[in-house]
Design an enzyme around this catalytic site. Structure first.
Site, mmCIF file in Angstrom:
data_model
loop_
_atom_site.group_PDB
_atom_site.id
_atom_site.type_symbol
_atom_site.label_atom_id
_atom_site.label_comp_id
_atom_site.label_asym_id
_atom_site.label_seq_id
_atom_site.Cartn_x
_atom_site.Cartn_y
_atom_site.Cartn_z
ATOM 1 N N CYS A 59 -2.894 -7.145 3.837
ATOM 2 C CA CYS A 59 -3.335 -7.373 5.214
ATOM 3 C C CYS A 59 -3.016 -8.795 5.660
ATOM 4 O O CYS A 59 -2.803 -9.688 4.849
ATOM 5 C CB CYS A 59 -4.818 -7.121 5.391
ATOM 6 N N LYS A 90 11.851 -3.833 -10.600
ATOM 7 C CA LYS A 90 12.594 -4.185 -9.393
ATOM 8 C C LYS A 90 13.226 -2.948 -8.763
ATOM 9 O O LYS A 90 13.174 -2.752 -7.558
ATOM 10 C CB LYS A 90 13.693 -5.208 -9.714
ATOM 11 N N LYS A 132 2.427 -7.910 -0.797
ATOM 12 C CA LYS A 132 2.829 -9.112 -1.529
ATOM 13 C C LYS A 132 1.702 -9.657 -2.374
ATOM 14 O O LYS A 132 1.885 -9.988 -3.535
ATOM 15 C CB LYS A 132 3.302 -10.176 -0.532
ATOM 16 N N TRP A 187 -3.586 -2.751 5.840
ATOM 17 C CA TRP A 187 -3.077 -1.911 4.757
ATOM 18 C C TRP A 187 -4.239 -1.025 4.351
ATOM 19 O O TRP A 187 -5.248 -1.490 3.848
ATOM 20 C CB TRP A 187 -2.617 -2.785 3.596
ATOM 21 N N GLU A 210 11.013 -5.881 -16.274
ATOM 22 C CA GLU A 210 11.165 -6.443 -14.938
ATOM 23 C C GLU A 210 12.322 -5.784 -14.190
ATOM 24 O O GLU A 210 12.219 -5.509 -12.989
ATOM 25 C CB GLU A 210 11.365 -7.955 -15.020
ATOM 26 N N HIS A 239 11.178 8.356 -30.456
ATOM 27 C CA HIS A 239 9.795 8.829 -30.445
ATOM 28 C C HIS A 239 9.450 9.458 -29.091
ATOM 29 O O HIS A 239 8.378 9.222 -28.541
ATOM 30 C CB HIS A 239 8.835 7.688 -30.783
ATOM 31 N N ASN A 265 -10.030 -8.718 5.920
ATOM 32 C CA ASN A 265 -9.178 -8.447 4.769
ATOM 33 C C ASN A 265 -10.073 -8.408 3.546
ATOM 34 O O ASN A 265 -10.877 -9.317 3.336
ATOM 35 C CB ASN A 265 -8.116 -9.546 4.616
ATOM 36 N N GLY A 266 -9.939 -7.354 2.728
ATOM 37 C CA GLY A 266 -10.779 -7.212 1.546
ATOM 38 C C GLY A 266 -11.438 -5.847 1.513
ATOM 39 O O GLY A 266 -11.024 -4.919 2.214
ATOM 40 N N GLU A 311 10.454 -0.421 -7.294
ATOM 41 C CA GLU A 311 9.620 -0.847 -6.172
ATOM 42 C C GLU A 311 10.389 -0.975 -4.864
ATOM 43 O O GLU A 311 9.795 -0.829 -3.792
ATOM 44 C CB GLU A 311 8.873 -2.148 -6.499
ATOM 45 N N ARG A 345 3.150 -9.130 3.697
ATOM 46 C CA ARG A 345 1.945 -8.836 2.921
ATOM 47 C C ARG A 345 1.710 -7.329 2.796
ATOM 48 O O ARG A 345 0.905 -6.894 1.984
ATOM 49 C CB ARG A 345 0.734 -9.499 3.572
#
Length: 608
Positions: free
Chosen positions: A2, A485, A603, A75, A481, A504, A101-102, A488, A27
């Protein structure tokens, strides 16, 4: 998550709010809204979708006159994305407007009590509880009402609040969600993050937990939970304003990838004096460093992946046992923390909710904490016992690149420093490794210059359904990583596996034409890794290998090889990750995805 922007001053508020929200789009959000006092009432306009929908609805703010207002990009957490659930939220008489926000954790209990007192709810959000609770407590003094609300609500919040009866005041409050105050020349602002205010001021105040701020056109006052005024010092933001703009690049992510050589240099250079390491802000004595019995690295997402690399570096160089935890798991598993342990919290924003909670868990047990963060004045930076900054500058794209590279450098330096102090490295060995670190910026530039070749390869995999990354040791950390990338920003299913675990279960997923990216940079593991490559190729996989320039045997084992320059084996992540970043970027661009703002992601994850 947010974005919040608020303004009070001599200029029209709506265009400033929309501009500030635009700087916070990174964000993550699904709807947006603004509230402006027009001299008679508080007008609110909200719209689902991108910010441009709200801009068009208000003609870039022209249809909402007034010099006091708040704005928000939401969001969704409580209630689906919709115009009704978007912020700001009113009280019944529409005399109080709130952006938040929260998460209000006890909102159901509060909603039930307010409903019993006759309050009606229009939305499904937890935030509307705050608007009605403010109405319930308001008896003419906004600050008193806000303080009472802060005592009642549980959870995290950053609040921007307007009271129609006080059109010369903008109110803000904070607990566990970031919020800053900017002091401008013709007015003052609140915002979730610095980029929103840089156009108007470089003087900012960081609101601490359980503090409130009251802004007027020419003044700012801060108060604690007891309503007592407190004195705060401002911070001057040194970022170049252009650092928060695209600067001619198609996407922020591409720009930030190309900023990595400078980021590595900026994080490295102030701490290396000839052949010694000086981390002044660490302020740990040699005795303290020698007494460390164990290091716990706690982080989320990409920062967690840097921690996995750092485990190999700390253990290999300094011979200190290291545990690496996801912050969301660390805080709930009742970890065993020795008295002489060091808990290392890694976070770009310094506001990551789980990482912040893990920090507080460690401090509550009396264990030393060290934050590695990028944002000066952030919660983790303030609350950790020690802090080490990564000088990456603003990172706007949701998918991290340059902040990741800076976090690696910071942890390399710490490991070298600890190894040196503990007598595990000679002066000659330290000098050689520092020499390799100093070469990294130029080597990264060379890899970035190879983008056309990687772009051509990426174009072949735009339609891929599954991609697998494999590696051993540090190469496994790089694979994690690289896989993150790709998934996402391109939405392609991607997983990373320790190469030795293929037999395995994982190898059953390999089909004809499946892309397997193999990272092979650790010389001691060349033969083992190449055996794993042969295993997947015989089952139909197409293998992309990232390896060192001296490993020409890879041409026989893999289908496509990308070489990285020679460096110390502990530092190969800083180089091998570059082609994987570029690969993910160009696959995403080829698919037409929103590279900088991938769906469902934010973000800064400031809620659990």
């Amino acid at each position: 998550m947010c974005g919040i922007v608020g303004y009070i001053g001599a200029s029209q508020a709506a265009p400033i709010l929309l501009d500030g929200l635009g700087k916070l789009e990174y964000r993550g959000y699904d709807s947006a809204g603004i509230a402006v006092y027009d001299g008679k009432k508080i007008q609110v306009k909200k719209a689902i979708g991108r910010l441009k929908v709200l801009s068009e609805l208000t003609h870039d703010g022209a249809t909402m006159p007034g010099t006091l207002g708040v704005g928000h990009t939401r969001w969704a957490t409580h209630g689906a994305p919709s115009d009704l659930n978007a912020h700001p939220h009113y009280n019944k008489e529409e005399t109080i407007a709130v952006v938040h926000n929260g998460i209000i954790e006890n909102y159901l209990k509060l909603r039930k009590k307010l409903t019993e007192k006759g309050y009606e709810f229009r939305s499904e959000t937890d935030t509307e509880v705050v608007a009605h609770l403010l109405d319930y407590y308001y008896k003419g003094d906004p600050l008193e009402a806000i303080t009472k609300v802060m005592h009642r609500v549980e959870g995290s919040y950053a609040l921007g609040i307007l009271f129609r009866e006080h059109p010369d005041r903008l109110y803000a409050a904070r607990k566990d969600s970031p919020l800053i105050v900017g002091q401008g020349k013709d007015g003052n602002l609140i915002a979730s993050d610095v980029p929103a205010v840089l156009k108007y001021t470089r003087e900012v105040y960081f609101i601490r937990n359980e503090e409130t701020a009251v802004l007027t056109t020419d003044g700012i006052a801060f108060y604690n939970m007891d309503g007592e005024e407190i004195v705060k010092n401002s911070t001057t933001i040194e970022w170049d304003l252009n650092a928060a703009e695209k600067g001619g690049y198609e996407h922020f992510m591409l720009k930030e990838m190309y900023e990595q050589p400078k980021t590595v240099q900026d994080t490295l250079k102030p701490r290396v004096k000839e052949n010694t390491i000086e981390i002044e802000e660490l302020s740990m004595t040699e005795e303290e460093i020698r007494s460390i019995s164990r290091i716990h690295i706690v982080a989320c997402g990409s920062a967690y992946h840097t921690g996995i690399t750092a485990k190999y570096v700390f253990e290999g160089l300094a011979r200190i046992p290291v545990e690496v935890d996801l912050a969301s798991e660390f805080r709930y598993r009742n970890p065993i923390l020795e008295e002489d342990a060091l808990v290392l919290i890694v976070s770009q924003s310094g506001e990551t909710a789980d990482s912040l909670a893990a920090l507080r868990e460690a401090k509550g047990r009396g264990v030393k904490t060290l934050g590695i963060v990028n944002v000066v004045g952030s919660s983790i930076a303030r609350e950790a016992d020690k802090v080490m900054y990564t000088w990456a500058g603003p990172e706007i794209a949701v998918a991290t690149t340059k902040a990741y590279s800076a976090q690696l450098i910071a942890q390399y330096l710490l490991a070298l420093k600890f190894a040196q102090v503990r007598g595990r490295l000679t002066a000659e060995e330290t000098a050689a490794m520092l020499g390799d670190l100093k070469k990294l910026p130029g080597q990264i530039e060379m890899l970035l210059a190879n983008k056309e070749r990687i772009q051509k390869f990426a174009n072949r995999y735009i339609a891929a359904k599954d991609v697998f990354f494999i590696g051993r040791g540090i190469d496994y950390a790089i694979s994690l990583e690289g896989s993150l990338k790709l998934k996402e920003i391109s939405y392609i299913h991607s997983e990373a596996y320790a190469a030795g675990e293929l037999k395995h279960g994982t190898i059953s997923l390999i089909e004809e034409g499946t892309l397997v990216a193999a990272v092979v940079t650790q010389k001691d593991l060349y033969k083992k890794s190449m055996s794993n490559i042969v295993e997947v190729r015989t089952r139909g996989a197409f293998v992309l290998a990232v390896t060192n320039v001296d490993n020409t045997e890879m041409e026989k084992a893999a289908d496509y090889v990308i070489y990285i320059p020679q460096t110390n084996p502990y530092f190969t992540n800083s180089l091998a990750i570059i082609p994987l970043q570029l690969f993910s970027y160009y696959v995403s661009v080829g698919k037409g995805c929103d590279v900088d703002k991938p769906r469902n992601l934010a973000k800064s994850v400031t809620v659990e």
